[in-house]
Structures are given as C-alpha cells and as structure tokens.
Design an enzyme around this catalytic site. Structure first.
Site, PDB file in Angstrom:
ATOM      1  N   SER A 249       0.838  -1.368  -0.013  1.00 19.40           N
ATOM      2  CA  SER A 249       0.104  -0.036   0.161  1.00 19.40           C
ATOM      3  C   SER A 249       0.920   1.103  -0.105  1.00 19.40           C
ATOM      4  CB  SER A 249      -1.038   0.240   1.225  1.00 19.40           C
ATOM      5  OG  SER A 249      -1.411   1.280   1.424  1.00 19.40           O
TER       6      SER A 249
ATOM      7  N   HIS B  21      -1.437  -1.520  -3.960  1.00 20.61           N
ATOM      8  CA  HIS B  21      -2.807  -1.406  -3.344  1.00 20.61           C
ATOM      9  C   HIS B  21      -2.758   0.062  -3.116  1.00 20.61           C
ATOM     10  CE1 HIS B  21      -6.086  -2.571  -0.805  1.00 20.61           C
ATOM     11  NE2 HIS B  21      -5.663  -1.514  -0.192  1.00 20.61           N
TER      12      HIS B  21
ATOM     13  N   ASP C 115      -5.087   3.419  -1.804  1.00 17.16           N
ATOM     14  CA  ASP C 115      -6.067   3.431  -1.012  1.00 17.16           C
ATOM     15  C   ASP C 115      -7.090   4.886  -1.171  1.00 17.16           C
ATOM     16  OD1 ASP C 115      -6.241   1.187   1.043  1.00 17.16           O
ATOM     17  OD2 ASP C 115      -4.012   1.882   1.411  1.00 17.16           O
TER      18      ASP C 115
ATOM     19  N   MET D 239      -9.540   7.429  -0.392  1.00 16.35           N
ATOM     20  CA  MET D 239     -10.734   7.950   0.915  1.00 16.35           C
ATOM     21  C   MET D 239     -11.113   9.182   0.671  1.00 16.35           C
ATOM     22  SD  MET D 239      -7.877   6.935   3.886  1.00 16.35           S
ATOM     23  CE  MET D 239      -6.836   5.400   4.072  1.00 16.35           C
TER      24      MET D 239
ATOM     25  N   HIS E 176      -8.442   0.351  -3.790  1.00 20.11           N
ATOM     26  CA  HIS E 176      -9.452   0.078  -2.564  1.00 20.11           C
ATOM     27  C   HIS E 176     -10.114   1.491  -2.392  1.00 20.11           C
ATOM     28  CE1 HIS E 176      -9.561  -0.947   2.160  1.00 20.11           C
ATOM     29  NE2 HIS E 176     -10.788  -0.862   1.525  1.00 20.11           N
TER      30      HIS E 176
ATOM     31  N   MET F 238     -12.465   3.507  -0.241  1.00 22.39           N
ATOM     32  CA  MET F 238     -13.228   3.769   1.034  1.00 22.39           C
ATOM     33  C   MET F 238     -13.626   4.897   0.790  1.00 22.39           C
ATOM     34  SD  MET F 238      -9.819   2.635   3.406  1.00 22.39           S
ATOM     35  CE  MET F 238      -8.839   2.604   2.332  1.00 22.39           C
TER      36      MET F 238
ATOM     37  N   MET G  10     -10.793  -6.560   6.302  1.00 18.79           N
ATOM     38  CA  MET G  10      -9.986  -5.454   6.694  1.00 18.79           C
ATOM     39  C   MET G  10      -9.535  -6.064   8.057  1.00 18.79           C
ATOM     40  SD  MET G  10      -9.738  -3.036   4.647  1.00 18.79           S
ATOM     41  CE  MET G  10      -8.930  -1.623   5.802  1.00 18.79           C
TER      42      MET G  10
ATOM     43  N   GLY H 127      -8.996   3.887   7.287  1.00 18.55           N
ATOM     44  CA  GLY H 127      -9.025   5.364   7.327  1.00 18.55           C
ATOM     45  C   GLY H 127      -7.517   5.762   7.398  1.00 18.55           C
ATOM     46  N   PHE H 128      -6.698   5.099   8.100  1.00 15.48           N
ATOM     47  CA  PHE H 128      -5.367   5.568   8.651  1.00 15.48           C
ATOM     48  C   PHE H 128      -4.349   4.315   8.314  1.00 15.48           C
ATOM     49  CE2 PHE H 128      -8.154   8.492  10.512  1.00 15.48           C
ATOM     50  CZ  PHE H 128      -7.401   9.790  10.030  1.00 15.48           C
ATOM     51  N   GLY H 129      -2.906   4.528   7.874  1.00 11.65           N
ATOM     52  CA  GLY H 129      -2.073   3.627   7.854  1.00 11.65           C
ATOM     53  C   GLY H 129      -1.603   3.385   9.238  1.00 11.65           C
ATOM     54  N   GLY H 130      -0.551   2.520   9.266  1.00 13.71           N
ATOM     55  CA  GLY H 130       0.081   2.366  10.639  1.00 13.71           C
ATOM     56  C   GLY H 130      -0.634   1.463  11.900  1.00 13.71           C
TER      57      GLY H 130
ATOM     58  N   ASP I  11      -5.761  -6.622   4.683  1.00 11.65           N
ATOM     59  CA  ASP I  11      -5.207  -5.495   4.721  1.00 11.65           C
ATOM     60  C   ASP I  11      -5.422  -4.744   5.877  1.00 11.65           C
ATOM     61  OD1 ASP I  11      -4.536  -2.615   3.892  1.00 11.65           O
ATOM     62  OD2 ASP I  11      -6.436  -2.208   3.040  1.00 11.65           O
ATOM     63  N   GLY I  12      -4.042  -4.295   6.633  1.00 11.80           N
ATOM     64  CA  GLY I  12      -3.938  -3.716   8.000  1.00 11.80           C
ATOM     65  C   GLY I  12      -3.022  -4.220   8.966  1.00 11.80           C
ATOM     66  N   GLY I  13      -1.873  -3.613   8.953  1.00 13.85           N
ATOM     67  CA  GLY I  13      -0.832  -4.020  10.061  1.00 13.85           C
ATOM     68  C   GLY I  13      -0.360  -5.350   9.655  1.00 13.85           C
TER      69      GLY I  13
ATOM     70  N   GLY J 289       1.640  -2.338   4.392  1.00 10.65           N
ATOM     71  CA  GLY J 289       2.024  -0.891   3.997  1.00 10.65           C
ATOM     72  C   GLY J 289       3.203  -0.484   4.969  1.00 10.65           C
TER      73      GLY J 289
END
Length: 222
Positions: A10, A35, A37, A39, A70, A72, A141, A146-149, A175-177, A197
């Site tokens: 991402s 990927h 994102d 938003m 993606h 959002m 998800m 909404g936010f990375g990291g 997707d996520g972490g 990401g």
C-alpha cells in the site's frame, strides 16, 4: 488450485509527493501489484487521493503494473468510470458503503475492471457471502479503515477461515498491520493476497520483507 501468493504494498504511508518514484521502487522490490487507498473523508475520517492522482501515476508506470484500487468512499458507483479511465485494474468497494451491491458489481464489470468486495472489522463476513460468486476478490480488513500504521487485528482471522473453507479458489486479501511478525497467522487462515503498508514501505530492505511475506503464504497454501 490456481491460487497464487500475491503481495501488494500500500502506498498510503509512502512519500506521496514522490508517488511515482515510490511505486517504481516497490515494484522493483518484487511487489506483485500496488494497493491504492482512495478515501473521501466521508466514508472514512481521512482524505487520501483519487482518480486524478491514479491517472498521473499510471503514466509513470508500465501498463502491466496492476492497480488494486481500494475505494473507501460513500456511493462507490459514482467513481467507477473515473477509476476505470484512470487505469484502475480492480475496483474494491465496501459492503457497508452501498445498499445495492449487485448494481455496483455489475457497473465495475461493465467498466472492464475486476471486482473486489470489502468487509470492515465490525461487519460480519456473512454480509458478503451472497456476493462472493460474483466477485474476483474478497478483502477482509484487519484494521479499521482510514489510516495507515495500525495494529493487526488477529480476531479477524475467523472471517478469512470461513471464506477459505467455502471458496477454495477465491483470492482473499487482508489489509491492515500485516508484517513478517504476523504473516503466518493470516497465511494459515487462508489469505493469499497480502496488502502490506508500513512494514514494506518503511523498511530499509523492502525486497526482503516482500520475500518473507510471500514465502509464508506459499508455505501455508494447501
């Protein structure tokens, strides 16, 4: 099985002012796809970028770089034509963002893009089951969008397991972490498309991280 192990970094946490440079760096590091994102500040509490940025990015990259977009956003159907024209390859929309998923799915197919359907952490996976036969990919998800990291939510893995049990050949994305420290959990549950990401983008050696992620998925593939 025709499933492949695919790693799609991402770009959200990359240097967005040098998006083309970052995207090339990630592809050269062994990424299978990108990927992206999108938003809108409405469906999620953040604004990232949209079709104009994706269109510019496409001009800098070869046509065979796969753009996994993606979305959002609220009213995803409004953006199908724009994303297709910008060079999107897959349009992934949230089940929570529409009351008419089949209309969105048909629109995406008519625009000659692959279809992804996305489910948020608080939404039961059962919400997307009626539509899985009509899509190319399901995205679970593993953070609130909404936010990375953010930290990987291991309690989302039963959703992946349900999908993999019912659909042995479905592309299942998480997707996520995601990082080398938790990839085995996701791979064992049945995910084969890994959005990473921060763990890839911020690494001194993104190639090595991508290889570790891919190796884990390949190892767990039945």
């Amino acid at each position: 099985s025709s499933l492949r192990s695919l790693i799609g970094p991402s770009v959200l946490n990359a240097d967005l002012a040098d998006l083309a440079g970052e995207a090339k760096r990630l592809m050269e590091s062994g990424a299978d796809y990108l990927h992206l994102d999108v938003m809108d500040g409405h469906f999620v509490p953040n604004i990232s970028f949209g079709a104009p940025v994706i269109k510019s990015l496409r001009h800098h990259l070869s046509q065979d770089v796969y753009f996994d977009v993606h979305m959002m956003v609220s009213q995803p159907e409004r953006w199908i034509q724009d994303i297709a024209a910008a060079g999107g390859n897959r349009f992934a929309f949230h089940i929570e963002s529409t009351d008419e998923p089949m209309t969105v799915i048909r629109g995406i197919k008519e625009a000659k893009m692959d279809v992804g359907i996305v489910v948020n952490p608080k939404t039961p996976v059962e919400r997307i089951l009626p539509f899985v036969d009509s899509v190319d990919m399901a995205l679970i998800m593993t953070v609130e969008p909404g936010f990375g990291g953010q930290k990987f939510m291991v309690d989302m893995m039963p959703k992946v397991e349900v999908l993999r049990e019912k659909y042995p050949n479905l592309d299942i994305e998480v997707d996520g972490g995601l990082s080398p420290s938790n990839i085995d959990i996701a791979a064992k549950a049945g995910a084969n498309c890994i959005v990473a990401g921060t763990s890839v983008v911020k690494s001194e050696n993104p190639r090595s991280v991508i290889e570790q992620l891919r190796k884990s998925v390949t190892t767990w593939m039945k």
